[in-house]
Design an enzyme around this catalytic site. Structure first.
Site, PDB file in Angstrom:
ATOM      1  N   ASP A   1       0.852  -1.193   0.000  1.00 48.05           N
ATOM      2  CA  ASP A   1       0.000   0.000   0.000  1.00 48.05           C
ATOM      3  C   ASP A   1       0.887   1.241   0.000  1.00 48.05           C
ATOM      4  O   ASP A   1       2.050   1.188   0.408  1.00 48.05           O
ATOM      5  CB  ASP A   1      -0.952   0.005   1.206  1.00 48.05           C
ATOM      6  CG  ASP A   1      -0.251  -0.111   2.547  1.00 48.05           C
ATOM      7  OD1 ASP A   1       0.733  -0.875   2.650  1.00 48.05           O
ATOM      8  OD2 ASP A   1      -0.662   0.581   3.501  1.00 48.05           O
TER       9      ASP A   1
ATOM     10  N   GLU B   1      -0.089  -1.135   5.707  1.00 49.21           N
ATOM     11  CA  GLU B   1       0.962  -0.626   6.595  1.00 49.21           C
ATOM     12  C   GLU B   1       0.780   0.849   6.865  1.00 49.21           C
ATOM     13  O   GLU B   1       1.061   1.338   7.952  1.00 49.21           O
ATOM     14  CB  GLU B   1       2.336  -0.891   5.976  1.00 49.21           C
ATOM     15  CG  GLU B   1       3.502  -0.774   6.945  1.00 49.21           C
ATOM     16  CD  GLU B   1       4.113   0.612   7.026  1.00 49.21           C
ATOM     17  OE1 GLU B   1       4.917   0.844   7.926  1.00 49.21           O
ATOM     18  OE2 GLU B   1       3.786   1.485   6.183  1.00 49.21           O
ATOM     19  N   GLU B   2       0.308   1.589   5.876  1.00 50.81           N
ATOM     20  CA  GLU B   2       0.200   3.041   6.017  1.00 50.81           C
ATOM     21  C   GLU B   2      -1.000   3.447   6.877  1.00 50.81           C
ATOM     22  O   GLU B   2      -1.144   4.618   7.209  1.00 50.81           O
ATOM     23  CB  GLU B   2       0.120   3.714   4.643  1.00 50.81           C
ATOM     24  CG  GLU B   2       1.350   3.474   3.763  1.00 50.81           C
ATOM     25  CD  GLU B   2       2.628   4.135   4.298  1.00 50.81           C
ATOM     26  OE1 GLU B   2       2.562   4.806   5.348  1.00 50.81           O
ATOM     27  OE2 GLU B   2       3.682   3.958   3.678  1.00 50.81           O
TER      28      GLU B   2
ATOM     29  N   ASP C   1      12.489  -1.200   4.803  1.00 49.89           N
ATOM     30  CA  ASP C   1      11.533  -0.094   4.729  1.00 49.89           C
ATOM     31  C   ASP C   1      12.008   1.108   5.536  1.00 49.89           C
ATOM     32  O   ASP C   1      11.213   1.811   6.133  1.00 49.89           O
ATOM     33  CB  ASP C   1      10.169  -0.586   5.242  1.00 49.89           C
ATOM     34  CG  ASP C   1       9.047   0.391   4.932  1.00 49.89           C
ATOM     35  OD1 ASP C   1       9.224   1.274   4.083  1.00 49.89           O
ATOM     36  OD2 ASP C   1       7.980   0.265   5.562  1.00 49.89           O
TER      37      ASP C   1
ATOM     38  N   HIS D   1       6.299   9.694   1.090  1.00 47.39           N
ATOM     39  CA  HIS D   1       5.162  10.475   1.587  1.00 47.39           C
ATOM     40  C   HIS D   1       5.152  11.912   1.053  1.00 47.39           C
ATOM     41  O   HIS D   1       4.334  12.716   1.478  1.00 47.39           O
ATOM     42  CB  HIS D   1       5.099  10.505   3.125  1.00 47.39           C
ATOM     43  CG  HIS D   1       4.870   9.162   3.743  1.00 47.39           C
ATOM     44  ND1 HIS D   1       4.019   8.959   4.783  1.00 47.39           N
ATOM     45  CD2 HIS D   1       5.367   7.943   3.452  1.00 47.39           C
ATOM     46  CE1 HIS D   1       4.009   7.671   5.124  1.00 47.39           C
ATOM     47  NE2 HIS D   1       4.834   7.056   4.324  1.00 47.39           N
TER      48      HIS D   1
HETATM   49 ZN   LIG Z   1       6.839   2.083   4.403  1.00 47.32          ZN
END
Ligand SMILES: [Zn+2]
Length: 447
Positions: free
Chosen positions: A88, A153-154, A177, A420
């Site tokens: 995701d 995950e987000e 990550d 992001h």
């Molecule tokens: Zn991540």
């Protein structure tokens, strides 16, 4: 290290890039329940695509529990090495801030642009293709290697929680990550809402996620002239629009709010100075302001392994009710209860009630843990960077979902973090260097 997989790794560079482009083309932003899938059709499509790619490389794959997760496994052995990543991505934000379509990845000047290139599709695929190179070099694994593909995950980690309920726990592992060399401490991650009844006429809403510093806020109420002149006084950037004022901020990840400019905070500071009296506006303007550590509420909260407490106001919504959504990163040795107590007291003074949304306990492994020793040795030897030491981060990776697990790469110490943010991108050459480090790491961890 005597092993040399260089030619097999070189052969995987183009296939890795091609697979990454295909995966980034899928706009896998969470859209809960849409199309009958747990997190929406595009995330499901990304999961199936990743499983297909792994299957073509020779892995046994499994689509898990109606699309909550998937995994791909190879090798023999009782013990299992888990490699945990996610498919995701966070929403792209405003498209005008991008130089190109976030979901139509383009290679330019050595970069690959696109939402999800850094976080986390690129690193996940780099470790997957690292295994392919090892297989082509004739390596036999003495542990099973299992890639665990998360899909949530987000947001709320419902994927990995479901995985933990239903599937085998890895004996050890890493999550590609974060950064090299590795993350041995991750702050506790608390997400919460502060809520109260709205007793004013003020209507406001903005921000894009708990974990992103909001880069703009729009005001279309009756105090536009006064607000503009106050913004001028404060030196806060803004722009007149047809039907209101856009207060400017700067996006950043909530683990490093000091690198952004919080547009919600700026608007609230200005609104309060022109006499607006809402619970949320007052709380933000007086208790937090532009302080990314919320020192007024928590004092000087920090510890040696993990640094300062971070505090980000990610969303605001003033309708019938007032709601502020906050993401806070708590140092590894500080108790959550102590933080919650202080926050509840501060909020209560404004008539706001604390409601927990999500809590991820901290990650903290001693530096002489065997996984850390092995990975540090691999990183120092393969990268040539002999000086960098294990680091602590405010970010939350899947590493904390399991014992004996750390976050490992893919960004190098001097590399720009663009996850992001608009124009998220990665340096392809560095992705290939990361693939090499992952290959050696997986080799060593499966001896
Ligand atoms: Zn991540």
């Amino acid at each position: 290290m005597v092993e040399n997989f260089d030619s097999q790794l070189a052969a995987q560079q183009e296939p890795l890039k091609k697979a990454l482009v295909e995966l980034v083309r899928i706009p896998s932003v969470c859209n809960e329940g849409a199309g009958g899938f747990p997190f929406g059709a595009p995330i499901d499509q990304a999961l199936r695509k990743a499983l297909q790619i792994a299957g073509e490389l020779g892995f046994k794959t499994q689509y898990g529990d109606g699309g909550y997760y998937g995994f791909a496994e190879i090798g023999e052995g009782v013990e299992m090495l888990g490699i945990l990543g996610h498919l995701d991505v966070v929403p792209p934000g405003k498209l005008k801030d991008w130089n190109r379509d976030p979901f139509d990845p383009v290679e330019k000047d050595g970069f690959l642009y696109g939402r999800g290139t850094q976080d986390d599709k690129g690193p996940l695929l780099a470790s997957l293709f690292a295994v392919k190179a090892l297989l082509d070099a004739g390596v036999k694994f003495n542990k099973r290697v299992r890639f665990i593909f998360g899909t949530d995950e987000e947001t709320l980690w419902r994927c990995i929680n479901r995985y933990k309920e239903k599937e085998e726990t890895p004996a050890l592992g890493f999550s590609p990550d974060a950064r090299f060399p590795l993350i041995y401490a991750e702050k506790g991650l608390l997400q919460l809402n502060l809520e109260g009844q709205n007793q004013t006429d003020l209507r406001l809403s903005g921000g894009s996620a708990f974990n992103a510093v909001p880069d703009m806020m729009f005001y279309d109420g009756v105090l536009q002239e006064e607000l503009a002149s106050k913004l001028d006084d404060l030196g806060f950037a803004y722009e007149w629009k047809e039907d209101g004022i856009e207060v400017k901020g700067k996006a950043a990840h909530a683990m490093i709010p000091e690198e952004g400019i919080n547009a919600i905070a700026r608007l609230c500071i200005a609104l309060r100075s022109v006499g607006v009296e809402s619970k949320a506006v007052n709380f933000i303007a007086r208790e937090v302001g532009e302080d990314p550590n919320a020192t007024r509420i928590f004092g000087d909260c920090n510890d040696a392994p993990s640094g300062k407490l971070k505090f980000n106001i990610g969303l605001i919504n003033l309708g019938e009710k007032e709601q502020i959504s906050i993401d806070s990163r708590i140092p590894v040795t500080v108790s959550k209860e102590e933080i919650v107590k202080k926050l509840k007291a501060a909020a209560a003074a404004y008539g706001l009630e604390y409601k927990e949304f999500d809590w991820l306990p901290p990650l903290y492994l001693p530096k002489d843990h065997p996984v850390i020793e092995t990975l540090m040795k691999v990183y120092h030897q393969v990268s040539g960077d002999k000086v960098s030491q294990p680091i602590a981060l405010g970010g939350a990776t899947y590493a904390r979902a399991f014992n004996n697990c750390v976050a490992f790469g893919p960004l190098f110490p001097d590399e720009l973090l663009t996850e992001h943010e608009p124009n998220e991108r990665l340096v392809l050459e560095n992705l290939f260097r990361a693939m090499k480090i992952y290959a050696h790491a997986i080799y060593q961890l499966t001896r």
